[in-house]
Scaffold this active site. Sequence first.
Site, PDB file in Angstrom:
ATOM      1  N   GLY A 160       0.599  -1.204  -0.166  1.00 43.84           N
ATOM      2  CA  GLY A 160      -0.008  -0.187  -0.077  1.00 43.84           C
ATOM      3  C   GLY A 160       0.976   1.365  -0.036  1.00 43.84           C
ATOM      4  O   GLY A 160       0.372   2.282  -0.030  1.00 43.84           O
ATOM      5  N   GLU A 191       4.066  -6.350   1.835  1.00 46.01           N
ATOM      6  CA  GLU A 191       3.784  -6.904   0.727  1.00 46.01           C
ATOM      7  C   GLU A 191       3.706  -5.745  -0.536  1.00 46.01           C
ATOM      8  O   GLU A 191       2.833  -5.451  -1.031  1.00 46.01           O
ATOM      9  CB  GLU A 191       2.457  -7.416   0.734  1.00 46.01           C
ATOM     10  CG  GLU A 191       2.344  -8.748   1.826  1.00 46.01           C
ATOM     11  CD  GLU A 191       0.851  -9.031   2.061  1.00 46.01           C
ATOM     12  OE1 GLU A 191       0.013  -8.399   1.605  1.00 46.01           O
ATOM     13  OE2 GLU A 191       0.783  -9.683   2.801  1.00 46.01           O
ATOM     14  N   PRO A 192       4.701  -4.925  -0.596  1.00 42.81           N
ATOM     15  CA  PRO A 192       4.622  -3.625  -1.409  1.00 42.81           C
ATOM     16  C   PRO A 192       4.628  -4.127  -2.905  1.00 42.81           C
ATOM     17  O   PRO A 192       5.287  -4.973  -3.283  1.00 42.81           O
ATOM     18  CB  PRO A 192       5.908  -3.000  -1.308  1.00 42.81           C
ATOM     19  CG  PRO A 192       6.968  -4.033  -0.770  1.00 42.81           C
ATOM     20  CD  PRO A 192       6.201  -5.050  -0.103  1.00 42.81           C
ATOM     21  N   GLY A 193       3.631  -3.366  -3.646  1.00 43.79           N
ATOM     22  CA  GLY A 193       3.896  -3.990  -4.943  1.00 43.79           C
ATOM     23  C   GLY A 193       4.297  -2.509  -5.753  1.00 43.79           C
ATOM     24  O   GLY A 193       5.337  -2.236  -6.111  1.00 43.79           O
ATOM     25  N   ARG A 194       3.313  -1.483  -5.860  1.00 42.44           N
ATOM     26  CA  ARG A 194       3.361  -0.187  -6.367  1.00 42.44           C
ATOM     27  C   ARG A 194       4.635   0.541  -6.211  1.00 42.44           C
ATOM     28  O   ARG A 194       5.488   1.025  -6.996  1.00 42.44           O
ATOM     29  CB  ARG A 194       2.107   0.764  -6.244  1.00 42.44           C
ATOM     30  CG  ARG A 194       2.178   1.897  -6.864  1.00 42.44           C
ATOM     31  CD  ARG A 194       0.953   2.768  -6.539  1.00 42.44           C
ATOM     32  NE  ARG A 194       0.063   2.298  -6.016  1.00 42.44           N
ATOM     33  CZ  ARG A 194      -1.282   2.125  -6.685  1.00 42.44           C
ATOM     34  NH1 ARG A 194      -1.161   2.742  -8.020  1.00 42.44           N
ATOM     35  NH2 ARG A 194      -2.148   1.759  -6.210  1.00 42.44           N
ATOM     36  N   CYS A 210     -12.599   2.677 -29.244  1.00 42.52           N
ATOM     37  CA  CYS A 210     -13.965   3.407 -29.599  1.00 42.52           C
ATOM     38  C   CYS A 210     -14.807   3.557 -28.421  1.00 42.52           C
ATOM     39  O   CYS A 210     -15.892   2.731 -27.944  1.00 42.52           O
ATOM     40  CB  CYS A 210     -14.797   2.562 -30.580  1.00 42.52           C
ATOM     41  SG  CYS A 210     -13.733   2.365 -31.922  1.00 42.52           S
ATOM     42  N   TYR A 255       0.785  -1.814 -12.196  1.00 43.93           N
ATOM     43  CA  TYR A 255      -0.575  -1.941 -12.646  1.00 43.93           C
ATOM     44  C   TYR A 255      -0.787  -1.503 -14.075  1.00 43.93           C
ATOM     45  O   TYR A 255      -1.846  -0.685 -14.197  1.00 43.93           O
ATOM     46  CB  TYR A 255      -1.538  -1.330 -11.689  1.00 43.93           C
ATOM     47  CG  TYR A 255      -1.383  -2.004 -10.281  1.00 43.93           C
ATOM     48  CD1 TYR A 255      -1.654  -3.328 -10.030  1.00 43.93           C
ATOM     49  CD2 TYR A 255      -0.823  -1.159  -9.255  1.00 43.93           C
ATOM     50  CE1 TYR A 255      -1.572  -3.834  -8.591  1.00 43.93           C
ATOM     51  CE2 TYR A 255      -0.452  -1.717  -8.061  1.00 43.93           C
ATOM     52  CZ  TYR A 255      -0.906  -2.895  -7.588  1.00 43.93           C
ATOM     53  OH  TYR A 255      -0.707  -3.688  -6.307  1.00 43.93           O
TER      54      TYR A 255
HETATM   55  N1  LLP Z   1      -1.186  -7.171  -0.744  1.00 43.54           N
HETATM   56  C1  LLP Z   1      -2.433  -7.294  -0.926  1.00 43.54           C
HETATM   57  C2  LLP Z   1      -3.436  -8.470  -0.003  1.00 43.54           C
HETATM   58  C3  LLP Z   1      -3.024  -6.549  -2.001  1.00 43.54           C
HETATM   59  O1  LLP Z   1      -4.229  -6.837  -2.518  1.00 43.54           O
HETATM   60  C4  LLP Z   1      -2.155  -5.653  -2.651  1.00 43.54           C
HETATM   61  C5  LLP Z   1      -2.823  -5.031  -3.612  1.00 43.54           C
HETATM   62  C6  LLP Z   1      -0.943  -5.566  -2.221  1.00 43.54           C
HETATM   63  C7  LLP Z   1      -0.461  -6.251  -1.202  1.00 43.54           C
HETATM   64  C8  LLP Z   1      -0.052  -4.620  -2.954  1.00 43.54           C
HETATM   65  O2  LLP Z   1      -0.402  -3.158  -2.853  1.00 43.54           O
HETATM   66  P1  LLP Z   1       0.519  -2.019  -3.306  1.00 43.54           P
HETATM   67  O3  LLP Z   1       1.661  -2.176  -2.509  1.00 43.54           O
HETATM   68  O4  LLP Z   1       0.902  -2.254  -4.808  1.00 43.54           O
HETATM   69  O5  LLP Z   1      -0.257  -0.909  -2.950  1.00 43.54           O
HETATM   70  N2  LLP Z   1      -4.637  -1.699  -9.794  1.00 43.54           N
HETATM   71  C9  LLP Z   1      -4.636  -0.673  -8.887  1.00 43.54           C
HETATM   72  C10 LLP Z   1      -4.181  -1.111  -7.486  1.00 43.54           C
HETATM   73  C11 LLP Z   1      -4.943  -2.414  -6.899  1.00 43.54           C
HETATM   74  C12 LLP Z   1      -4.220  -3.119  -5.519  1.00 43.54           C
HETATM   75  C13 LLP Z   1      -4.588  -4.345  -5.370  1.00 43.54           C
HETATM   76  N3  LLP Z   1      -4.050  -4.975  -4.271  1.00 43.54           N
HETATM   77  C14 LLP Z   1      -4.018   0.629  -9.179  1.00 43.54           C
HETATM   78  O6  LLP Z   1      -3.644   0.560 -10.456  1.00 43.54           O
HETATM   79  O7  LLP Z   1      -3.950   1.544  -8.639  1.00 43.54           O
END
Ligand code: LLP
Length: 436
Positions: free
Chosen positions: A238, A287-290, A356, A385
């Site tokens: 997050g 659990e960082p993604g973004r 379109c 994403y």
């Molecule tokens: N852990 C869990 C259980 C999650 O569901 C997620 C993201 C993460 C970790 C990673 O979150 P982050 O660090 O990336 O914020 N498509 C959307 C974002 C969807 C996030 C889904 N879950 C966008 O483009 O903003």
Amino acid sequence: MHDFGYRGARFGCEGVAVETLARRFGTPLYVYSRHTLEHHFTRLRAALAPLDPLICYALKANSNLAVLRTFAELGAGFDLVSEGELRRVRAAGGEAGRCVFAGVGKTEAEMRFALRQGIYCFNVESEPELERLARVAADLGTVAPVAVRVNPNVDAHTHAKITTGTYANKFGIPFEAVPAVYARAARSKHLRWRGLQMHIGSQLTTAAPFAAAVRKVAPLARALAERYGIEFLSIGGGIGIVYQPALASGSARWWRSAASRGVLTPARYAEALVPLLKPLGLRVLLEPGRFLVGNAGILVTRVEYVKRAGRKTFVIVDAAMNDLIRPAFYDAYHEIVPLRKASARRVRCDVVGPICESGDYFCQGRLLPEVRQGDYLALLSAGAYGAVMGSNYNSRPLAAEVLVAGRQAALVRVRQPLARVWAGERLASWQRGAAR
Ligand code: LLP
């Protein structure tokens, strides 16, 4: 921080001019910087060093094998949500023993596969899921390592579509219900409590909601550790990134200026959370993604037409919402820059794709440097994403992806051949010309 920027008049990624990549590999094209990926990972790990956390990269953000390999080599674990993602991690050389499996809808087949692979933990989101997992583990004659995803009912103050930690959302088990779930499942011979997990939302730009959630959940984690011997607390992902405006790169200067603008830097995140987590004495998972990949990627596109209609100017490019859906889906902002600094003149315009749908835009009414047909543009901070949410809408092939490291560039995903777009489709048996 990122490794993209102008060197003179040309926009580069590390030591490579992005326009040479666009000409060589075609557009739309995702370009990733290995250094930016590594830098974010090591920066976060260093800030949280007092906790020695296991950083499980949430690969839903960007699951390209070359990106996964980059993180596996840095010692990352992975947060995954499907059998496909676990297979990707394995294909990229990641260890199953460093993987956690999230998601509200795990199928039996997925549970079986993940148990056989020996993942570190299942993050369970409901009691029916827990019952199913116990049954599948019993069938395999094994014991499933489990954690509950607790829904702490804390508002993350982010976009509604990416808020996950309140009782209006489908995720997790309500805070108050968690102790009874641990007590019931502790009787199963086929489940072993390993941890407690939460994830309250994505693109959080301040530490306050994280701290509020940890404050609420920490006493629960402590009680579960005493009672059931759980070994970890996962605080989810997050951490938000800077989308607007893109800052100058150059790492030390970047982080200093980000901090002075109130950005949620790893240092700030750590400052808020380490004092709350350290006294627990539990292993900490993240659990960082973004945060790890967002600023590390751009989407490169070519201008097909400049269309003037009344008082509006539409810059029509060859990328579309099927390549990067975030502006259409979340009204997300992505900085747009030309790959060559040419015109000083600025024009208010909409940058739109060929699909379109009126929602197929990357920006509306934004002042951008004037561009012409054949020019290239880059959409910044598209590493998270972006490609993963691509689709074949309008029968458009999935974009190619390139990874840059210094002066090297490798094609890490070929552009989907057009015939593959419908390769799985068949005529019905009663239709003329159908194979019998
Ligand atoms: N852990 C869990 C259980 C999650 O569901 C997620 C993201 C993460 C970790 C990673 O979150 P982050 O660090 O990336 O914020 N498509 C959307 C974002 C969807 C996030 C889904 N879950 C966008 O483009 O903003």
